[in-house]
Design an enzyme around this catalytic site. Structure first.
Site, short mmCIF file in Angstrom:
data_model
loop_
_atom_site.label_atom_id
_atom_site.label_comp_id
_atom_site.label_asym_id
_atom_site.label_seq_id
_atom_site.Cartn_x
_atom_site.Cartn_y
_atom_site.Cartn_z
N TRP A 324 0.84 -1.20 0.00
CA TRP A 324 0.00 0.00 0.00
C TRP A 324 0.87 1.26 0.00
O TRP A 324 0.52 2.28 -0.59
CB TRP A 324 -0.91 -0.01 1.24
CG TRP A 324 -1.74 1.23 1.41
CD1 TRP A 324 -2.93 1.49 0.81
CD2 TRP A 324 -1.45 2.38 2.22
NE1 TRP A 324 -3.40 2.73 1.20
CE2 TRP A 324 -2.50 3.30 2.06
CE3 TRP A 324 -0.39 2.72 3.06
CZ2 TRP A 324 -2.54 4.51 2.72
CZ3 TRP A 324 -0.42 3.94 3.71
CH2 TRP A 324 -1.48 4.83 3.53
N HIS A 325 2.03 1.17 0.65
CA HIS A 325 2.89 2.34 0.74
C HIS A 325 3.56 2.70 -0.58
O HIS A 325 3.99 3.84 -0.76
CB HIS A 325 3.97 2.15 1.81
CG HIS A 325 3.43 2.33 3.21
ND1 HIS A 325 2.83 1.35 3.90
CD2 HIS A 325 3.41 3.43 4.01
CE1 HIS A 325 2.46 1.80 5.09
NE2 HIS A 325 2.79 3.06 5.18
N GLY A 326 3.69 1.75 -1.48
CA GLY A 326 4.32 2.09 -2.74
C GLY A 326 4.49 0.88 -3.63
O GLY A 326 4.56 -0.25 -3.14
#
Lengths: 463, 358
Positions: A324-326
Site C-alpha cells: 500500500w505504501h508504494g
C-alpha cells in the site's frame, strides 16, 4: 496544496476558517458544509486540476454503491455482490494509477522482454481516499454506516485536513461531528489548541524532518560506499525524519480540524518509546493499523483459526500494508520484515522470557531502524548495499559524508523530543494559555513559515 | 484567555515575520530588486536559480550566456572581446535543463534589451519531461516574473535571512564570488589534468558519478519543441547562438556504451534541421574538435573543460567558425559518430598512466 506552503498557511487556511465561521454564525450550516467541500476540491486541484475528475468519479461511484448497499440491506437483500463491485472499482482505480507500471515491469522482467511504461501520474492522496471509501462500503454492508446525502459524503471524503495523507477516517466518527450545529460556531478554546497543535506540527516538519532529510538523502543518494558511521547516522536521521515528517503533518491536520471543532483520530502516540513491535504498530500510523486490522487481518481469520493461520494472516496483512505504501519490492520487503517480526514476537511471547525494559526498547528500536532501510532505499539492490554498510561492509573509518553540526544538533533534539513522555497531543490537551506557550507558538509559527522556502514534499504524499 | 492566546501568538508571529521580511527586502542578498550599492554583490553558487533571474533583470547587458556549468568559466568581457561588440552577462546554472534555460531566457528577454543569447546545447538537459528542473523540485518561478507581490517565499525565507544577516554583519563566508563579469566562475578552484579525470573514472560505469538518465529521441524532442522552438520563433528580433560543447572523448564512449550514441546524434540532426530554418539562429559545433576532446589534461572530469578551451571556443564563436551549415551538418554528425565508435577507453587510460609513469 501542501500544508507546508506559504499559500496554504498565509492565504488558504485563514480564508477558509473565516468564511466557514462566517457562514456558521449566520446559521447557514448547509452552506458551510458546501463551502468546505468546494474549498477541499480547490485544495486538491491546486496540485493538478485535471485530477479532480478522478476524485469526483471515485466519490460518485462509492456514494452510489454505499447507498445501494444500505437500501438492499434495509430490504434484507444480499449486498455482497454490490460490495465486491464497489471494492473492485476502488482497487482497479488504485491498481491502475499506482501499480500498473510496477506490474508491467515485473511481467516484462519475467518474460525477458523490454518493459512498457504507461504514461500515468500517481494522483496525490489516492491511497488514502480509496481506503477511506473501502472502509465506508464495508461498514455500510455491516450496517455500521449509512449516508444518504451526497454533500455530506463528499465532505467526509474530501475534507482537506485529511484528504492527502490521512488520518484514515471512519464514517461513523466524522459524520456526527459534521452534522453538529455547534461545530460551525467559533470555539476559541478549540481554535487556540488547534493553533498550538498546528504550530507544533509545522515545526516538526520544517525545522526537524526537513533538516534530518538532508543527511538521509545524501547517504541514500551517495554513489560512493558508505562507512559504518555514515550508514548508522543516515538511518537514524531517516528514522526520526519520517516520524517527525508524518506526525508533524498529522499534528497540522488535527490542529486545523480542531480549529473547526472537528476531532480527527490520533495517528501517532510516541511510537519510538515502545518496547515491542506490536506496541510500536499500535502507536505508529494508528489509523492505518486500525484499517488493516479491521478490514484485512480480521476478515482473513485473525487469531481465530490457530497459531499457524494467525501467523500467515499477520504476514499477509503486513505484506499488503507494505505494498500500500508504494509500488516497489522494497515496500513489500519492509512489510514482510514487519510481519515476520510480529510473528517472531508472538513466538517469543510463548517462551515467557521477558527482556529488561531497556533491552526490549533497544531491540524494538533497532529493528524498526533497520526495517526503514527497505522503506527508504530506491530499490532492493540499494537496500542490500545499505544493510551491508550497516554491518561495516564499507569500512569503519569515521564518516565519508559531510556531517553538519546542525544535523547533529537537530538529531539530538529529535531524539529527546521523540523520547519525551509528553507528545504533542498531550501537550495541547493539557495546555494552559499562559505566556510561555504563546511565545513558543509564535516562535514555531514564525520559524516554521520562514523555513518553508523551497519546501520538500511530505513523504507520505506518494503513498 | 484562549482569545488572548490566539491574538498574542498571531501578532507576535506576524511581527517576527514582518521584521525578517523588511530586512530581506532591504538587504536583498540575491539581487532581486536592485544591484547592491552598500555592499559588494555576492553571487552564491548554491542559489544560482534564485539569483540569476534577479541578475537578468537588474544588470545592463545586451547579450546573455544561458548555459550549464560548462560555460560558467566564461567571463562576459571575454565574449565581448571575441564578438567585438555588445556587453555580455553570464547567466549560467549548473545542471541546466531546457526548461531552466527557457525560463531564464524569458526573464532576460522581458527586459527588452537582450539582442543575443548564447546557449550551450547539452544532450542531458533534454532528458526528463519538458518541465524537468535540473536542481531541486521546482524553479522559484515567483522570482522569474516581473511582479513583486508573489515574492513572499524569497522575502519570508530563513535562507535569505541568513545571507542578509551575514551581509549586515560583514561576515564573509565561502561559496560566493563578487565579480559580476564572471559570477559563477569556478575554474580557479579545481585542477584540470588527465590524471584526475582518469582517477575519478569508474571504468565499468563511466556514468556512475553523473547518474545521467537514459534519454529517448521522443522525450528529447518533446522538451526541445516545448522549450527551444517557441523561444526562437516568438523572438525574431533576438539572435540565438547555439553551441554544441566539446565534451571529452570519454563522454562519447559513455554514450556508446549506454546505447545513447544514436539517440544523441539523431537529436543533433533534428535540432539542426528544425532550427536552421529560422534566420535568427546560428548553430556552432565543437564536439568533433579532436584536438580538444582527446586532450584530457584540459578537463576537470569527463564533461568539464578548462578556461583555455572556453576561451578558444568563445573566439571561434565570435569569428563565426565551426558553424554548422545545411551542406556540412550530416558530415559533421557522421564524423562525430566515427570518432565515438573508434574511441578505445583502455588505450586512453593506458596512455594517461604511461605518461604519469614517465
Amino acid at each position: 496544496m501542501l500544508f507546508n506552503s506559504y499559500e496554504f498557511l498565509l492565504f488558504f487556511l485563514p480564508a477558509v476558517l473565516a468564511a466557514y465561521f462566517a457562514l456558521g454564525l449566520r446559521g447557514k450550516d448547509r452552506l458551510a458544509i458546501a463551502f468546505l467541500v468546494a474549498a477541499s476540491f480547490f485544495f486538491y486541484a491546486w496540485w493538478r486540476a485535471q485530477y479532480i475528475w478522478l476524485l469526483v468519479a471515485s466519490i460518485a461511484v462509492n456514494f452510489a454503491a454505499g447507498r445501494a448497499i444500505v437500501h438492499r440491506a434495509a430490504r434484507n437483500e444480499a449486498t455482497r455482490t454490490l460490495l465486491v463491485l464497489g471494492i473492485a472499482f476502488d482497487l482497479l482505480l488504485l491498481g491502475y494509477f499506482k501499480y500498473a507500471n510496477f506490474f508491467l515491469a515485473n511481467v516484462a522482467s519475467l518474460l525477458g522482454i523490454a518493459p512498457e511504461r504507461l504514461d500515468v501520474i500517481l494522483p496525490i492522496g489516492i491511497s488514502f481516499f480509496t481506503f477511506t471509501q473501502i472502509a465506508f462500503l464495508v461498514d455500510a454492508s455491516r450496517g455500521k454506516a449509512r449516508e444518504p446525502d451526497l454533500l455530506n459524503y463528499s465532505l467526509f471524503v474530501t475534507y482537506f485536513p485529511h484528504l492527502l495523507a490521512g488520518p484514515i477516517l471512519h464514517h461513523r466518527e466524522m459524520m456526527p461531528q459534521f452534522a453538529d450545529r455547534t461545530t460551525k460556531r467559533v470555539d476559541w478554546e478549540n481554535v487556540a489548541r488547534g493553533l498550538a497543535l498546528l504550530a507544533i506540527g509545522l515545526g516538526k516538519k520544517v525545522l526537524i524532518a526537513d533538516t534530518l532529510a538532508l543527511q538521509a538523502n545524501d547517504a541514500f543518494g551517495s554513489v560512493h560506499p558508505l562507512t559504518f558511521g555514515d550508514a548508522w547516522l543516515a538511518i537514524l536521521c531517516y528514522t526520526l525524519q519520517i516520524y517527525f515528517d508524518f506526525s508533524g503533518y498529522t499534528d497540522m491536520a488535527l490542529g486545523m480540524a480542531l480549529m473547526m471543532n472537528i476531532r480527527l483520530p490520533q495517528n501517532f502516540d510516541s511510537p519510538y518509546r515502545q518496547r515491542n513491535l506490536q506496541e510500536f504498530w499500535r502507536h505508529w500510523h494508528m489509523t492505518l493499523t486500525r484499517f488493516l486490522r479491521d478490514y484485512v487481518y480480521i476478515p482473513l481469520g485473525g487469531n481465530r483459526r490457530g497459531e499457524p493461520w494467525t501467523s500467515c494472516a499477520i504476514v499477509a496483512t503486513f505484506l499488503l500494508g507494505g505494498l500500500w505504501h508504494g509500488a516497489n519490492w522494497t515496500f513489500v520487503a519492509w512489510g514482510l520484515a514487519n510481519g515476520v517480526g510480529l510473528v517472531v514476537l508472538r513466538l517469543w511471547g510463548r517462551t515467557g522470557i521477558r527482556l529488561p525494559a531497556l533491552a526490549a526498547w533497544l531491540v524494538t528500536f533497532l529493528f524498526v531502524n533497520v526495517a526503514w532501510v527497505f522503506f527508504r532505499a530506491p530499490d532492493m539492490a540499494s537496500a542490500v548495499s545499505f544493510l551491508g554498510a550497516l554491518r561495516g561492509g564499507g569500512g569503519f573509518a569515521g564518516f565519508r559524508l559531510v556531517v553538519a553540526p546542525v544535523t547533529i544538533a537537530t538529531l539530538a533534539a529529535a531524539c529527546a523530543i521523540a523520547a519525551w513522555p509528553r507528545n504533542s497531543n498531550r501537550i495541547v490537551a493539557e495546555m494552559t494559555f499562559r505566556w510561555p506557550l504563546q511565545v513558543a507558538t509564535a516562535l514555531l509559527l514564525a520559524a516554521g513559515i520562514l523555513s518553508l522556502s523551497n519546501p520538500t514534499e511530505f513523504l507520505y504524499f506518494n503513498f | 484567555m484562549p482569545k488572548r492566546f490566539i491574538r498574542n501568538s498571531l501578532l507576535a508571529a506576524a511581527l517576527l515575520l514582518a521584521i525578517a521580511g523588511a530586512i530581506n527586502f532591504e538587504v536583498d542578498p540575491f539581487q532581486q530588486y536592485r544591484i547592491p550599492t552598500k555592499y559588494e554583490p555576492r553571487f552564491y553558487r548554491s542559489f544560482q536559480r534564485y539569483e540569476n533571474p534577479g541578475v537578468a533583470r537588474n544588470y545592463a547587458y545586451d547579450r546573455a550566456i544561458i548555459a550549464s556549468s560548462l560555460f560558467e568559466n566564461i567571463p562576459g568581457s571575454e565574449m565581448d572581446r571575441a564578438f567585438g561588440y555588445g556587453r555580455t552577462q553570464n547567466l549560467c546554472d549548473s545542471a541546466l535543463t531546457a526548461y531552466d534555460a527557457r525560463k531564464l531566457a524569458e526573464t532576460a528577454l522581458s527586459t527588452g534589451h537582450v539582442k543575443e543569447i548564447v546557449f550551450n546545447v547539452d544532450y542531458n538537459s533534454f532528458s526528463g519531461p519538458p518541465d524537468h528542473v535540473g536542481y531541486g523540485d521546482k524553479l522559484p518561478l515567483y522570482l522569474y516574473d516581473r511582479t513583486h507581490w508573489n515574492d513572499y517565499p524569497y522575502v519570508l525565507s530563513i535562507a535569505t535571512l541568513r545571507k542578509s544577516l551575514d551581509i549586515l554583519a560583514g561576515r564573509k563566508e565561502v561559496g560566493y564570488r563578487t565579480d559580476p563579469d564572471a559570477p559563477w566562475y569556478w575554474a580557479d578552484t579545481v585542477t584540470f589534468s588527465a590524471k584526475n579525470v582518469v582517477d575519478e573514472l569508474d571504468v565499468n560505469d563511466l556514468n556512475r558519478r553523473y547518474q545521467q538518465p537514459q534519454r529517448t529521441l521522443d522525450g528529447m524532442m518533446k522538451s526541445f519543441e516545448a522549450n527551444v522552438v517557441p523561444l526562437v520563433r516568438d523572438n525574431p528580433g533576438t539572435t540565438f547562438i547555439f553551441a554544441w560543447p566539446p565534451y571529452s572523448i570519454l563522454v562519447w564512449i559513455d554514450f556508446r556504451r549506454r546505447g545513447q550514441l544514436d539517440v544523441s546524434l539523431d537529436f543533433k540532426r533534428r535540432f539542426f534541421e528544425i532550427l536552421s530554418k529560422y534566420p535568427n539562429v546560428r548553430i556552432h559545433d565543437f564536439q568533433a574538435r579532436t584536438d580538444w576532446i582527446t586532450n584530457l589534461d584540459e578537463y576537470r572530469d569527463m564533461y568539464h573543460f578548462s578556461p583555455r578551451i572556453s576561451e578558444a571556443l568563445v573566439k571561434d564563436l565570435g569569428a563565426g567558425r565551426e558553424r554548422m551549415t545545411p551542406e556540412d551538418y550530416v558530415a559533421r554528425i557522421e564524423n562525430l559518430r566515427s570518432i565515438a565508435l573508434s574511441a578505445d577507453l583502455g588505450k586512453i587510460i593506458a596512455a594517461v598512466r604511461a605518461r604519469q609513469r614517465r
